[in-house]
Write an enzyme that holds these catalytic residues in place. Structure first.
Site, PDB file in Angstrom:
ATOM      1  N   PHE A   1     -63.315  45.589 -32.754  1.00  0.00           N
ATOM      2  CA  PHE A   1     -64.118  44.368 -32.639  1.00  0.00           C
ATOM      3  C   PHE A   1     -64.661  44.249 -31.224  1.00  0.00           C
ATOM      4  O   PHE A   1     -64.364  45.081 -30.361  1.00  0.00           O
ATOM      5  CB  PHE A   1     -63.279  43.131 -33.016  1.00  0.00           C
ATOM      6  CG  PHE A   1     -62.194  42.788 -32.025  1.00  0.00           C
ATOM      7  CD1 PHE A   1     -61.003  43.491 -32.002  1.00  0.00           C
ATOM      8  CD2 PHE A   1     -62.363  41.759 -31.099  1.00  0.00           C
ATOM      9  CE1 PHE A   1     -60.006  43.192 -31.077  1.00  0.00           C
ATOM     10  CE2 PHE A   1     -61.369  41.438 -30.177  1.00  0.00           C
ATOM     11  CZ  PHE A   1     -60.188  42.160 -30.173  1.00  0.00           C
TER      12      PHE A   1
ATOM     13  N   GLU B   1     -59.402  26.276 -23.211  1.00  0.00           N
ATOM     14  CA  GLU B   1     -59.619  27.316 -22.198  1.00  0.00           C
ATOM     15  C   GLU B   1     -60.110  26.719 -20.891  1.00  0.00           C
ATOM     16  O   GLU B   1     -61.223  26.199 -20.830  1.00  0.00           O
ATOM     17  CB  GLU B   1     -60.596  28.363 -22.719  1.00  0.00           C
ATOM     18  CG  GLU B   1     -59.989  29.159 -23.862  1.00  0.00           C
ATOM     19  CD  GLU B   1     -60.636  30.529 -24.060  1.00  0.00           C
ATOM     20  OE1 GLU B   1     -61.403  30.976 -23.195  1.00  0.00           O
ATOM     21  OE2 GLU B   1     -60.347  31.140 -25.103  1.00  0.00           O
TER      22      GLU B   1
ATOM     23  N   ARG C   1     -53.907  45.109 -25.068  1.00  0.00           N
ATOM     24  CA  ARG C   1     -53.137  44.180 -25.911  1.00  0.00           C
ATOM     25  C   ARG C   1     -51.791  44.793 -26.265  1.00  0.00           C
ATOM     26  O   ARG C   1     -50.754  44.131 -26.202  1.00  0.00           O
ATOM     27  CB  ARG C   1     -53.953  43.881 -27.176  1.00  0.00           C
ATOM     28  CG  ARG C   1     -53.317  42.903 -28.142  1.00  0.00           C
ATOM     29  CD  ARG C   1     -54.329  42.367 -29.128  1.00  0.00           C
ATOM     30  NE  ARG C   1     -55.391  41.669 -28.435  1.00  0.00           N
ATOM     31  CZ  ARG C   1     -56.626  42.179 -28.245  1.00  0.00           C
ATOM     32  NH1 ARG C   1     -56.969  43.346 -28.766  1.00  0.00           N
ATOM     33  NH2 ARG C   1     -57.532  41.520 -27.560  1.00  0.00           N
TER      34      ARG C   1
ATOM     35  N   ASP D   1     -55.035  35.765 -24.031  1.00  0.00           N
ATOM     36  CA  ASP D   1     -56.405  35.704 -23.548  1.00  0.00           C
ATOM     37  C   ASP D   1     -56.767  37.081 -23.023  1.00  0.00           C
ATOM     38  O   ASP D   1     -55.974  37.705 -22.323  1.00  0.00           O
ATOM     39  CB  ASP D   1     -56.553  34.652 -22.450  1.00  0.00           C
ATOM     40  CG  ASP D   1     -57.983  34.128 -22.435  1.00  0.00           C
ATOM     41  OD1 ASP D   1     -58.353  33.411 -23.376  1.00  0.00           O
ATOM     42  OD2 ASP D   1     -58.738  34.480 -21.509  1.00  0.00           O
TER      43      ASP D   1
ATOM     44  N   LYS E   1     -57.517  40.478 -33.485  1.00  0.00           N
ATOM     45  CA  LYS E   1     -56.373  40.378 -32.566  1.00  0.00           C
ATOM     46  C   LYS E   1     -55.080  40.287 -33.350  1.00  0.00           C
ATOM     47  O   LYS E   1     -54.092  40.933 -33.031  1.00  0.00           O
ATOM     48  CB  LYS E   1     -56.456  39.060 -31.775  1.00  0.00           C
ATOM     49  CG  LYS E   1     -57.191  39.081 -30.506  1.00  0.00           C
ATOM     50  CD  LYS E   1     -56.926  37.745 -29.792  1.00  0.00           C
ATOM     51  CE  LYS E   1     -57.756  37.610 -28.566  1.00  0.00           C
ATOM     52  NZ  LYS E   1     -57.493  36.354 -27.850  1.00  0.00           N
TER      53      LYS E   1
ATOM     54  N   LYS F   1     -56.007  53.123 -31.224  1.00  0.00           N
ATOM     55  CA  LYS F   1     -56.325  52.108 -30.208  1.00  0.00           C
ATOM     56  C   LYS F   1     -55.025  51.462 -29.699  1.00  0.00           C
ATOM     57  O   LYS F   1     -54.865  51.216 -28.508  1.00  0.00           O
ATOM     58  CB  LYS F   1     -57.264  51.043 -30.800  1.00  0.00           C
ATOM     59  CG  LYS F   1     -57.618  49.953 -29.794  1.00  0.00           C
ATOM     60  CD  LYS F   1     -58.503  48.861 -30.346  1.00  0.00           C
ATOM     61  CE  LYS F   1     -58.618  47.710 -29.351  1.00  0.00           C
ATOM     62  NZ  LYS F   1     -59.337  46.556 -29.860  1.00  0.00           N
TER      63      LYS F   1
HETATM   64  P1  ITT Z   1     -58.895  33.469 -29.720  1.00  0.00           P
HETATM   65  O1  ITT Z   1     -59.250  32.696 -28.467  1.00  0.00           O
HETATM   66  O2  ITT Z   1     -59.018  32.655 -30.943  1.00  0.00           O
HETATM   67  O3  ITT Z   1     -57.586  34.192 -29.602  1.00  0.00           O
HETATM   68  P2  ITT Z   1     -61.172  35.102 -28.929  1.00  0.00           P
HETATM   69  O4  ITT Z   1     -61.894  36.230 -29.601  1.00  0.00           O
HETATM   70  O5  ITT Z   1     -61.997  33.923 -28.489  1.00  0.00           O
HETATM   71  O6  ITT Z   1     -59.989  34.652 -29.894  1.00  0.00           O
HETATM   72  P3  ITT Z   1     -60.535  35.571 -26.171  1.00  0.00           P
HETATM   73  O7  ITT Z   1     -60.851  34.197 -25.699  1.00  0.00           O
HETATM   74  O8  ITT Z   1     -59.296  36.219 -25.627  1.00  0.00           O
HETATM   75  O9  ITT Z   1     -60.385  35.696 -27.736  1.00  0.00           O
HETATM   76  O10 ITT Z   1     -61.862  36.401 -25.900  1.00  0.00           O
HETATM   77  C1  ITT Z   1     -61.812  37.684 -25.584  1.00  0.00           C
HETATM   78  C2  ITT Z   1     -63.088  38.373 -25.937  1.00  0.00           C
HETATM   79  O11 ITT Z   1     -63.016  39.628 -25.235  1.00  0.00           O
HETATM   80  C3  ITT Z   1     -63.124  38.721 -27.421  1.00  0.00           C
HETATM   81  O12 ITT Z   1     -63.848  37.788 -28.177  1.00  0.00           O
HETATM   82  C4  ITT Z   1     -63.807  40.084 -27.399  1.00  0.00           C
HETATM   83  O13 ITT Z   1     -65.188  39.907 -27.354  1.00  0.00           O
HETATM   84  C5  ITT Z   1     -63.345  40.678 -26.086  1.00  0.00           C
HETATM   85  N1  ITT Z   1     -62.148  41.509 -26.315  1.00  0.00           N
HETATM   86  C6  ITT Z   1     -60.858  41.203 -26.070  1.00  0.00           C
HETATM   87  N2  ITT Z   1     -60.041  42.184 -26.453  1.00  0.00           N
HETATM   88  C7  ITT Z   1     -60.819  43.116 -26.981  1.00  0.00           C
HETATM   89  C8  ITT Z   1     -60.576  44.350 -27.592  1.00  0.00           C
HETATM   90  O14 ITT Z   1     -59.335  44.808 -27.794  1.00  0.00           O
HETATM   91  N3  ITT Z   1     -61.607  45.060 -28.019  1.00  0.00           N
HETATM   92  C9  ITT Z   1     -62.876  44.622 -27.850  1.00  0.00           C
HETATM   93  N4  ITT Z   1     -63.204  43.465 -27.321  1.00  0.00           N
HETATM   94  C10 ITT Z   1     -62.184  42.696 -26.879  1.00  0.00           C
END
Ligand code: ITT
Length: 218
Positions: free
Chosen positions: A162, A57, A191, A86, A33, A185
């Site tokens: 990811f 969260e 995002r 999020d 991210k 992307k």
């Molecule tokens: P932080 O809370 O530390 O920011 P996180 O990975 O836990 O990191 P989120 O709570 O926002 O972030 O979880 C979102 C999940 O959704 C993330 O772990 C991915 O599995 C998925 N996700 C979000 N954006 C994505 C993307 O651009 N590409 C692929 N999967 C994504």
């Protein structure tokens, strides 16, 4: 209000002038991210630091509400301009599942589990949403969201990105996010859309927003 040219002091000592890059800090433990967000914001001359803290969260279907709650709790501890993001994947035929539980579901069901669920469901339409909450100073918080519509691919493809990137594509006959270089992307992603909205707002404001101004104001 346009920048006056005089240094503008943001909380946390980040001074900016017309020629300086402005700086904000993304609260995340997710390095992917961070990298994507850095690339998007650098196109707007905004530099991005990282605050590596777990987010609080709350349970909600609404990503903006989740991001906002997390930003409020971080803002109590951190005296800097912050953004909290999020995000999640919403699959239409599964009534929006996994949505806010995307992170947990990826760890438990995994990509293969999601592919199996979608195989049995009616339709492969899905979207990613990213919701950002920002706190710069004072008591004002703002939120921005971005969404990208697409489909769950028939099989995993690609090793880039990811999370769900190897199974998300804009169309069934197009490559997955996992097959795209980051710059590609970032042309389409949820995002990037949310961050561009944030950047536009951030650069058009001097952030001397008083508590009398509505947080919902664009
Ligand atoms: P932080 O809370 O530390 O920011 P996180 O990975 O836990 O990191 P989120 O709570 O926002 O972030 O979880 C979102 C999940 O959704 C993330 O772990 C991915 O599995 C998925 N996700 C979000 N954006 C994505 C993307 O651009 N590409 C692929 N999967 C994504």
């Amino acid at each position: 209000m346009k920048p006056s040219g005089k240094p503008l002091r943001l909380q946390g000592g980040a001074a900016t002038s017309r020629s300086d890059r402005k700086k904000v800090w993304l609260v995340t433990e997710n390095s992917h991210k961070l990298r994507e967000a850095r690339a998007v914001l650098s196109n707007h001359n905004i530099s991005l630091g990282q605050i590596r803290l777990p987010k609080v969260e709350i349970q909600s279907q609404d990503l903006e509400e989740i991001a906002l709650f997390a930003a409020r709790s971080i803002a109590e501890k951190v005296d800097r301009p912050i953004i909290v993001e999020d995000s999640g994947l919403f699959i239409s035929a599964l009534n929006g599942f996994p949505g806010p539980y995307s992170s947990y579901v990826l760890q438990t069901l995994g990509l293969d589990g999601i592919l199996r669920l979608v195989e049995r469901a009616r339709g492969r339409e899905a979207y990613f949403q990213s919701s950002i909450a920002t706190h710069l100073e004072g008591s004002v918080f703002k939120t921005f969201s971005g969404r990208v519509n697409g489909v769950i691919s028939r099989r995993k493809a690609g090793r880039r990105g990811f999370g769900y990137d190897p199974i998300f594509a804009l169309r069934l006959d197009s490559k997955t996010f996992g097959q795209m270089p980051e710059s590609e992307k970032n042309r389409y992603s949820h995002r990037a859309f949310a961050l561009r909205k944030f950047a536009k707002w951030f650069l058009c404001n001097d952030h001397s927003i008083g508590p009398d101004r509505s947080p919902a104001e664009p």
